[in-house]
Scaffold this motif. Sequence first.
Motif, mmCIF file in Angstrom:
data_model
loop_
_atom_site.group_PDB
_atom_site.id
_atom_site.type_symbol
_atom_site.label_atom_id
_atom_site.label_comp_id
_atom_site.label_asym_id
_atom_site.label_seq_id
_atom_site.Cartn_x
_atom_site.Cartn_y
_atom_site.Cartn_z
ATOM 1 N N TYR A 120 0.836 -1.186 0.000
ATOM 2 C CA TYR A 120 0.000 0.000 0.000
ATOM 3 C C TYR A 120 0.876 1.244 0.000
ATOM 4 C CZ TYR A 120 -4.053 -2.859 1.131
ATOM 5 O OH TYR A 120 -5.063 -3.787 1.092
ATOM 6 N N ARG A 123 -1.821 -11.456 -7.678
ATOM 7 C CA ARG A 123 -3.216 -11.858 -7.772
ATOM 8 C C ARG A 123 -4.125 -10.671 -8.048
ATOM 9 N NH1 ARG A 123 -5.223 -15.848 -3.062
ATOM 10 N NH2 ARG A 123 -4.681 -14.035 -1.801
ATOM 11 N N ASN A 124 -3.746 -9.519 -7.543
ATOM 12 C CA ASN A 124 -4.558 -8.320 -7.713
ATOM 13 C C ASN A 124 -3.657 -7.103 -7.838
ATOM 14 O OD1 ASN A 124 -7.515 -9.221 -7.156
ATOM 15 N ND2 ASN A 124 -6.313 -10.157 -5.527
ATOM 16 N N ALA A 136 -5.109 -19.079 2.094
ATOM 17 C CA ALA A 136 -5.070 -19.158 0.644
ATOM 18 C C ALA A 136 -5.906 -18.064 -0.011
ATOM 19 C CB ALA A 136 -5.564 -20.525 0.185
ATOM 20 N N GLN A 137 -6.941 -17.645 0.644
ATOM 21 C CA GLN A 137 -7.805 -16.623 0.083
ATOM 22 C C GLN A 137 -7.425 -15.266 0.643
ATOM 23 O OE1 GLN A 137 -10.296 -17.139 -2.260
ATOM 24 N NE2 GLN A 137 -9.334 -19.150 -2.358
ATOM 25 N N GLY A 138 -7.523 -14.269 -0.151
ATOM 26 C CA GLY A 138 -7.247 -12.927 0.338
ATOM 27 C C GLY A 138 -8.274 -12.522 1.378
ATOM 28 N N TYR A 148 -18.433 -9.580 9.608
ATOM 29 C CA TYR A 148 -18.767 -10.208 8.338
ATOM 30 C C TYR A 148 -20.270 -10.312 8.089
ATOM 31 C CZ TYR A 148 -13.880 -11.585 8.584
ATOM 32 O OH TYR A 148 -12.517 -11.569 8.682
ATOM 33 N N ASN A 188 -13.768 -5.175 2.062
ATOM 34 C CA ASN A 188 -13.232 -6.172 1.134
ATOM 35 C C ASN A 188 -14.335 -6.744 0.260
ATOM 36 O OD1 ASN A 188 -11.524 -7.950 -0.134
ATOM 37 N ND2 ASN A 188 -11.370 -9.369 1.578
ATOM 38 N N GLY A 241 -14.083 -9.471 -1.576
ATOM 39 C CA GLY A 241 -14.130 -10.920 -1.449
ATOM 40 C C GLY A 241 -12.734 -11.483 -1.431
ATOM 41 N N GLY A 242 -12.630 -12.813 -1.530
ATOM 42 C CA GLY A 242 -11.328 -13.448 -1.505
ATOM 43 C C GLY A 242 -10.876 -13.855 -2.890
ATOM 44 N N GLY A 243 -9.652 -14.419 -2.962
ATOM 45 C CA GLY A 243 -9.123 -14.883 -4.229
ATOM 46 C C GLY A 243 -9.061 -13.790 -5.270
ATOM 47 N N SER A 244 -9.550 -14.077 -6.461
ATOM 48 C CA SER A 244 -9.493 -13.096 -7.543
ATOM 49 C C SER A 244 -10.432 -11.922 -7.318
ATOM 50 C CB SER A 244 -9.831 -13.778 -8.875
ATOM 51 O OG SER A 244 -11.125 -14.344 -8.822
ATOM 52 N N TYR A 253 -10.557 -10.375 -4.512
ATOM 53 C CA TYR A 253 -10.007 -9.597 -3.408
ATOM 54 C C TYR A 253 -9.788 -8.159 -3.819
ATOM 55 C CZ TYR A 253 -6.618 -8.034 0.095
ATOM 56 O OH TYR A 253 -5.975 -7.341 1.079
ATOM 57 N N LEU A 259 -9.365 -4.876 -1.190
ATOM 58 C CA LEU A 259 -9.524 -4.233 0.115
ATOM 59 C C LEU A 259 -9.320 -2.745 -0.062
ATOM 60 C CD1 LEU A 259 -9.973 -4.772 3.149
ATOM 61 C CD2 LEU A 259 -7.493 -4.752 3.403
#
Lengths: 114, 113
Positions: A35, A55-56, A97-99, B51, B92, B94-97, B99, B101
Motif C-alpha cells: 500500500y 493476484r490483484n 489461501a484466500q485474500g 462479516y 473487502n 471478497g477473496g481470491g481473484s 479480493y 480491500l
Amino acid sequence: KAGVTQTPRYLIKTRGQQVTLSCSPISGHRSVSWYQQTPGQGLQFLFEYFSETQRNKGNFPGRFSGRQFSNSRSEMNVSTLELGDSALYLCASSYGAQGTGELFFGEGSRLTVL
Amino acid sequence: QKEVEQNSGPLSVPEGAIASLNCTYSDRVSQSFFWYRQYSGKSPELIMSIYSNGDKEDGRFTAQLNKASQYVSLLIRDSQPSDSATYLCAVNRGGGSNYKLTFGKGTLLTVNP
C-alpha cells in the motif's frame, strides 16, 4: 513471533532514480500486499501477491512493480521516480489461501523524492 | 461517490464517553469489513472485523454492520486518551481473484482527559 519486516525504513532519492523496497512477512503468511499512504490520498492499494503470483493490482502506473519469492518475501520497485511518489509504503501480510482483510502491517518504508 | 467514506474529523470526546465512528461504502457486493487503528507515526493495526449484519463486541469496542444501508460503525465505550488515533475503515469485496480491500481516509479521534 516476528512481525512484518520492511527495509529500508527511510530513504531519499532524486527524480528519475529507481528504488526497491523489501518486505518479509510473518512466518507462515503467504499473502503479501503493498500500500501507498499519503496525507491526501490515504491508503491506496498497489498489489497483492500469493505464492509468487500477483493476484490483484491497484490503479498505479506500470512504473510500480513487485514480485514475491518462494519464501514469501516480497519486493516492490518504483522506476523513474517522480516527486509525487514521496509517501509511506506499507507492506502487509495475511494468512490463508484466500485474500482477506485481516492484514498485519509492517512499519513501512518512508520514501522522499527530491 | 467514493468507495469508502469516513468523516475525517477530528472527533473529540471526553474521557469515559462513547466515541462513535461511521463509515459508508458504495460496492454492494462487499463481504467483509474491518476497522484499523493507526497511531501517529505508526502503521495500521487491525482491531475489529465483521462479516454479517448486526453487532460484534470485543471488550470496549463494538462494530456494527448494516449491509442494506451500506454502513459500518465502530463504537468505543469508556474512551481513554490512549484511544486517540486515526481509525481506518476497510471494506473487502471478497477473496481470491475478487479480493479488493479498500480503505477509507480515516477519522482522527481525540480523547480528552
